[in-house]
Design a protein around this motif. Structure first.
Motif, PDB file in Angstrom:
ATOM      1  N   LEU A  40     -17.447   8.943-155.350  1.00 14.08           N
ATOM      2  CA  LEU A  40     -17.924   7.903-155.884  1.00 14.08           C
ATOM      3  C   LEU A  40     -16.716   6.639-156.072  1.00 14.08           C
ATOM      4  O   LEU A  40     -16.820   5.377-155.490  1.00 14.08           O
ATOM      5  CB  LEU A  40     -18.554   7.958-157.293  1.00 14.08           C
ATOM      6  CG  LEU A  40     -18.992   6.752-157.937  1.00 14.08           C
ATOM      7  CD1 LEU A  40     -20.112   5.994-157.112  1.00 14.08           C
ATOM      8  CD2 LEU A  40     -19.449   6.901-159.539  1.00 14.08           C
ATOM      9  N   PHE A  41     -15.802   7.245-156.289  1.00 14.61           N
ATOM     10  CA  PHE A  41     -14.368   6.304-156.508  1.00 14.61           C
ATOM     11  C   PHE A  41     -13.244   7.120-155.782  1.00 14.61           C
ATOM     12  O   PHE A  41     -12.868   8.218-156.206  1.00 14.61           O
ATOM     13  CB  PHE A  41     -14.125   5.777-158.094  1.00 14.61           C
ATOM     14  CG  PHE A  41     -12.739   5.058-158.057  1.00 14.61           C
ATOM     15  CD1 PHE A  41     -12.693   3.812-157.631  1.00 14.61           C
ATOM     16  CD2 PHE A  41     -11.680   5.655-158.657  1.00 14.61           C
ATOM     17  CE1 PHE A  41     -11.570   2.943-157.753  1.00 14.61           C
ATOM     18  CE2 PHE A  41     -10.714   4.777-158.526  1.00 14.61           C
ATOM     19  CZ  PHE A  41     -10.596   3.502-157.930  1.00 14.61           C
ATOM     20  N   GLU A  42     -12.555   6.407-154.995  1.00 16.75           N
ATOM     21  CA  GLU A  42     -11.318   7.231-154.237  1.00 16.75           C
ATOM     22  C   GLU A  42     -10.181   6.160-154.456  1.00 16.75           C
ATOM     23  O   GLU A  42      -9.927   5.326-153.851  1.00 16.75           O
ATOM     24  CB  GLU A  42     -11.775   7.499-153.031  1.00 16.75           C
ATOM     25  CG  GLU A  42     -10.788   8.406-152.246  1.00 16.75           C
ATOM     26  CD  GLU A  42     -11.003   8.880-150.795  1.00 16.75           C
ATOM     27  OE1 GLU A  42     -10.179   9.687-150.266  1.00 16.75           O
ATOM     28  OE2 GLU A  42     -12.091   8.484-150.412  1.00 16.75           O
ATOM     29  N   ALA A  43      -9.170   6.448-155.521  1.00 21.04           N
ATOM     30  CA  ALA A  43      -8.100   5.660-155.611  1.00 21.04           C
ATOM     31  C   ALA A  43      -7.032   5.449-154.446  1.00 21.04           C
ATOM     32  O   ALA A  43      -6.580   4.470-154.242  1.00 21.04           O
ATOM     33  CB  ALA A  43      -7.396   6.133-157.098  1.00 21.04           C
ATOM     34  N   ALA A  44      -7.253   6.768-153.643  1.00 23.29           N
ATOM     35  CA  ALA A  44      -6.235   6.755-152.731  1.00 23.29           C
ATOM     36  C   ALA A  44      -6.448   5.718-151.662  1.00 23.29           C
ATOM     37  O   ALA A  44      -5.558   5.310-150.946  1.00 23.29           O
ATOM     38  CB  ALA A  44      -6.141   7.939-152.178  1.00 23.29           C
ATOM     39  N   GLU A  45      -7.600   5.245-151.634  1.00 27.29           N
ATOM     40  CA  GLU A  45      -8.159   4.208-150.726  1.00 27.29           C
ATOM     41  C   GLU A  45      -7.140   2.785-150.827  1.00 27.29           C
ATOM     42  O   GLU A  45      -6.873   2.234-149.790  1.00 27.29           O
ATOM     43  CB  GLU A  45      -9.523   3.953-150.686  1.00 27.29           C
ATOM     44  CG  GLU A  45     -10.401   5.045-149.992  1.00 27.29           C
ATOM     45  CD  GLU A  45     -11.974   4.647-150.041  1.00 27.29           C
ATOM     46  OE1 GLU A  45     -12.397   4.848-148.732  1.00 27.29           O
ATOM     47  OE2 GLU A  45     -12.260   3.888-150.843  1.00 27.29           O
ATOM     48  N   LEU A  46      -7.148   2.763-152.082  1.00 26.68           N
ATOM     49  CA  LEU A  46      -6.523   1.153-152.611  1.00 26.68           C
ATOM     50  C   LEU A  46      -5.105   1.279-151.963  1.00 26.68           C
ATOM     51  O   LEU A  46      -4.457   0.072-151.961  1.00 26.68           O
ATOM     52  CB  LEU A  46      -6.604   1.179-153.769  1.00 26.68           C
ATOM     53  CG  LEU A  46      -7.888   1.013-154.632  1.00 26.68           C
ATOM     54  CD1 LEU A  46      -8.013   1.092-156.053  1.00 26.68           C
ATOM     55  CD2 LEU A  46      -9.053   0.135-153.905  1.00 26.68           C
ATOM     56  N   PHE A  51      -7.720   1.142-145.089  1.00 29.34           N
ATOM     57  CA  PHE A  51      -9.023   0.524-145.931  1.00 29.34           C
ATOM     58  C   PHE A  51      -8.962  -1.132-145.862  1.00 29.34           C
ATOM     59  O   PHE A  51     -10.321  -1.526-145.773  1.00 29.34           O
ATOM     60  CB  PHE A  51      -8.577   0.965-147.581  1.00 29.34           C
ATOM     61  CG  PHE A  51      -9.505   0.430-148.569  1.00 29.34           C
ATOM     62  CD1 PHE A  51     -10.753   0.953-148.607  1.00 29.34           C
ATOM     63  CD2 PHE A  51      -9.112  -0.477-149.553  1.00 29.34           C
ATOM     64  CE1 PHE A  51     -11.720   0.520-149.450  1.00 29.34           C
ATOM     65  CE2 PHE A  51     -10.075  -0.746-150.426  1.00 29.34           C
ATOM     66  CZ  PHE A  51     -11.282  -0.546-150.453  1.00 29.34           C
ATOM     67  N   TYR A  52      -7.903  -1.773-145.751  1.00 26.90           N
ATOM     68  CA  TYR A  52      -7.921  -3.082-145.927  1.00 26.90           C
ATOM     69  C   TYR A  52      -8.035  -3.437-144.543  1.00 26.90           C
ATOM     70  O   TYR A  52      -8.958  -4.779-144.050  1.00 26.90           O
ATOM     71  CB  TYR A  52      -6.714  -3.709-146.375  1.00 26.90           C
ATOM     72  CG  TYR A  52      -6.545  -3.248-147.806  1.00 26.90           C
ATOM     73  CD1 TYR A  52      -7.273  -3.986-148.938  1.00 26.90           C
ATOM     74  CD2 TYR A  52      -5.653  -2.189-148.167  1.00 26.90           C
ATOM     75  CE1 TYR A  52      -7.156  -3.609-150.053  1.00 26.90           C
ATOM     76  CE2 TYR A  52      -5.310  -1.959-149.542  1.00 26.90           C
ATOM     77  CZ  TYR A  52      -5.989  -2.590-150.436  1.00 26.90           C
ATOM     78  OH  TYR A  52      -6.077  -2.181-151.781  1.00 26.90           O
ATOM     79  N   ARG A  53      -7.499  -2.661-143.360  1.00 27.72           N
ATOM     80  CA  ARG A  53      -7.998  -3.119-142.047  1.00 27.72           C
ATOM     81  C   ARG A  53      -9.472  -3.086-141.916  1.00 27.72           C
ATOM     82  O   ARG A  53      -9.954  -3.867-141.192  1.00 27.72           O
ATOM     83  CB  ARG A  53      -7.004  -2.306-141.085  1.00 27.72           C
ATOM     84  CG  ARG A  53      -7.577  -2.334-139.597  1.00 27.72           C
ATOM     85  CD  ARG A  53      -6.872  -1.335-138.971  1.00 27.72           C
ATOM     86  NE  ARG A  53      -6.908   0.139-139.030  1.00 27.72           N
ATOM     87  CZ  ARG A  53      -6.265   1.132-138.931  1.00 27.72           C
ATOM     88  NH1 ARG A  53      -5.219   1.185-138.031  1.00 27.72           N
ATOM     89  NH2 ARG A  53      -6.940   2.372-139.107  1.00 27.72           N
ATOM     90  N   SER A 129     -17.487   5.379-150.423  1.00 28.14           N
ATOM     91  CA  SER A 129     -17.304   5.356-151.698  1.00 28.14           C
ATOM     92  C   SER A 129     -17.656   3.818-152.211  1.00 28.14           C
ATOM     93  O   SER A 129     -17.940   2.826-151.463  1.00 28.14           O
ATOM     94  CB  SER A 129     -15.666   5.615-151.922  1.00 28.14           C
ATOM     95  OG  SER A 129     -14.870   4.447-151.438  1.00 28.14           O
ATOM     96  N   LEU A 130     -17.849   3.876-153.578  1.00 23.03           N
ATOM     97  CA  LEU A 130     -18.459   2.611-153.977  1.00 23.03           C
ATOM     98  C   LEU A 130     -17.305   1.643-154.000  1.00 23.03           C
ATOM     99  O   LEU A 130     -17.529   0.357-153.728  1.00 23.03           O
ATOM    100  CB  LEU A 130     -18.520   2.812-155.638  1.00 23.03           C
ATOM    101  CG  LEU A 130     -18.747   1.715-156.589  1.00 23.03           C
ATOM    102  CD1 LEU A 130     -20.282   1.095-155.851  1.00 23.03           C
ATOM    103  CD2 LEU A 130     -19.006   1.973-157.967  1.00 23.03           C
ATOM    104  N   THR A 131     -16.086   1.912-153.931  1.00 21.46           N
ATOM    105  CA  THR A 131     -15.008   0.894-153.930  1.00 21.46           C
ATOM    106  C   THR A 131     -14.853   0.172-152.429  1.00 21.46           C
ATOM    107  O   THR A 131     -14.994  -0.881-152.148  1.00 21.46           O
ATOM    108  CB  THR A 131     -13.491   1.367-154.157  1.00 21.46           C
ATOM    109  OG1 THR A 131     -13.332   2.574-153.272  1.00 21.46           O
ATOM    110  CG2 THR A 131     -13.503   1.472-155.473  1.00 21.46           C
ATOM    111  N   ARG A 132     -15.045   1.181-151.518  1.00 21.82           N
ATOM    112  CA  ARG A 132     -15.423   0.679-149.935  1.00 21.82           C
ATOM    113  C   ARG A 132     -16.569  -0.042-149.843  1.00 21.82           C
ATOM    114  O   ARG A 132     -16.481  -1.167-149.124  1.00 21.82           O
ATOM    115  CB  ARG A 132     -15.263   1.838-149.187  1.00 21.82           C
ATOM    116  CG  ARG A 132     -15.133   1.263-147.671  1.00 21.82           C
ATOM    117  CD  ARG A 132     -15.170   2.575-146.691  1.00 21.82           C
ATOM    118  NE  ARG A 132     -13.584   3.241-147.037  1.00 21.82           N
ATOM    119  CZ  ARG A 132     -12.636   3.046-146.033  1.00 21.82           C
ATOM    120  NH1 ARG A 132     -12.917   1.986-144.899  1.00 21.82           N
ATOM    121  NH2 ARG A 132     -11.591   3.526-146.219  1.00 21.82           N
ATOM    122  N   ALA A 133     -17.729   0.244-150.352  1.00 23.91           N
ATOM    123  CA  ALA A 133     -18.914  -0.302-150.305  1.00 23.91           C
ATOM    124  C   ALA A 133     -18.797  -1.782-150.874  1.00 23.91           C
ATOM    125  O   ALA A 133     -19.293  -2.852-150.241  1.00 23.91           O
ATOM    126  CB  ALA A 133     -20.183   0.280-151.170  1.00 23.91           C
TER     127      ALA A 133
END
Length: 287
Positions: A40-46, A51-53, A129-133
Motif C-alpha cells: 500500500l505504501f512503499e517509502a523506498a520509492e520516494l 519513481f520520479y522519472r 502502491s498508493l504513493t505511486r498511484a
C-alpha cells in the motif's frame, strides 16, 4: 524394447502428458510467475530516481495525448462538412492511435497508464502502491491541462471556445444517467483490456497470444470512442476531461464534469474486481 511401428502409430501421443488437469495444474504446476502484490505504501520509492522519472513520463505522455486528440476534435468541429474532415472515425483513430503509440513508448518506464482510471484500476488490483498511484494521477492531470492549454494557444481563444474546447459534455437527447452508464461501460472495456493484455499468464506455455500490450489497449480505446462519441464525446479518461474543462471553463462542462470522474472510476473498479477475482481468482491463489 519399443518397435518402430509403435512409434508410428502413437504419433503425437507418443509422449503422454501426465500432468494434472483443471485448476490444480494452474495453481501447483504453473510455468509463469505471478508478480507479488504491491504494498500500500512503499517509502523506498520516494528516494528512487526511477519513481520520479516514471511520473515525468506520465506527465509528458498525457500532455502529448491531450494535445493531439483535442486538436483533432477541434479541427473536425471547424470543418464545414463531414467529408472535408476525418470525422468521428478520425477522432477515434487519433485517440486509439495515440494510446497505442504512447503506451508502447512509456510502458517500460512508468507502465504507460496515461489515464487516472487505469491507474486507479491497477491500484485496486495491487499492481502499484498508493504513493505511486497518487503521483501518477497528479502528473496525468497536469499534463492534460498543459496539453489543452497549448491547443488553445494555437487555435486562439475565440476559435477554441467557439468549437467547445474539446470538453466532454452529455449530448442532446441523452440524460446524465445515459452518459454515466456509457462512461462506466467504456472504461470497463478499457481497463479490462489493460489487465488482460498485461496478465502474467500470457507467458505460459499454453498461451498462444502474442504479447504486444499497446495494440489491444489502443484498439479498445478506438472502439469505445466509436461507440460513445455521440453520447458524451467519450471521456473514459478523467485527466483528458479535466484538462479540456479547465481550459474551456464553461458552465455546462463543469455541471456534468462529475460524470467523467465517477463513471470511469466506477468502470475501472468493476473491471479490476472482475479480472482479478472472477477471471484470475488472484485472492484464492495468494491465500
Amino acid at each position: 524394447m519399443e518397435r518402430k511401428e509403435d512409434r508410428v502409430h502413437s504419433g503425437t501421443h507418443r509422449f503422454r502428458d501426465r500432468r494434472e488437469l483443471g485448476t490444480s495444474v494452474q495453481i501447483h504446476d504453473k510455468d509463469y510467475k505471478e508478480p507479488p502484490a504491491a504494498p500500500l505504501f512503499e517509502a523506498a520509492e520516494l528516494t528512487c530516481w526511477s519513481f520520479y522519472r516514471a511520473a515525468i513520463a506520465e506527465f509528458t505522455a498525457t500532455f502529448l495525448f491531450e494535445y493531439i486528440t483535442i486538436l483533432t476534435v477541434i479541427e473536425v468541429a471547424k470543418s464545414p462538412t463531414k467529408c472535408s474532415s476525418v470525422g468521428v472515425q478520425g477522432i477515434a483513430w487519433a485517440f486509439g492511435g495515440m494510446i497505442f503509440t504512447l503506451v508502447y513508448c512509456t510502458s517500460g518506464i512508468s507502465g504507460g497508464h496515461i489515464n487516472p482510471a487505469v491507474t486507479f484500476g491497477l491500484f485496486l488490483g495491487r499492481k502499484l502502491s498508493l504513493t505511486r498511484a497518487i503521483l501518477y494521477i497528479v502528473m496525468q492531470c497536469g499534463g492534460a491541462i498543459c496539453g489543452a492549454g497549448v491547443v488553445k494557444w494555437f487555435q486562439g481563444q475565440r476559435e477554441f471556445e467557439l468549437r467547445g474546447g474539446g470538453a466532454n459534455v452529455v449530448s442532446d437527447g441523452y440524460s446524465k444517467v445515459d452518459g454515466f452508464g456509457a462512461e462506466i461501460i467504456g472504461t470497463f472495456v478499457l481497463v479490462y483490456t489493460v489487465f488482460s493484455a498485461t496478465d502474467a499468464k500470457l507467458s505460459a506455455r499454453d498461451s498462444h497470444v502474442p504479447i504486444l500490450a499497446p495494440l489491444p489497449i489502443g484498439f479498445a480505446v478506438f472502439l469505445v470512442h466509436l461507440a460513445t462519441i455521440p453520447i458524451t464525446g467519450t471521456g473514459i479518461n478523467p485527466a483528458r476531461s479535466l484538462g479540456a474543462a479547465i481550459i474551456y471553463d464553461r458552465k455546462q462542462a463543469w455541471d456534468e464534469h462529475w460524470i467523467f470522474w465517477a463513471g470511469p472510476f466506477t468502470g475501472a473498479a468493476i473491471a479490476a474486481a472482475y479480472h482479478q477475482i472472477l477471471i484470475r481468482a488472484i485472492p484464492c491463489k495468494q491465500s
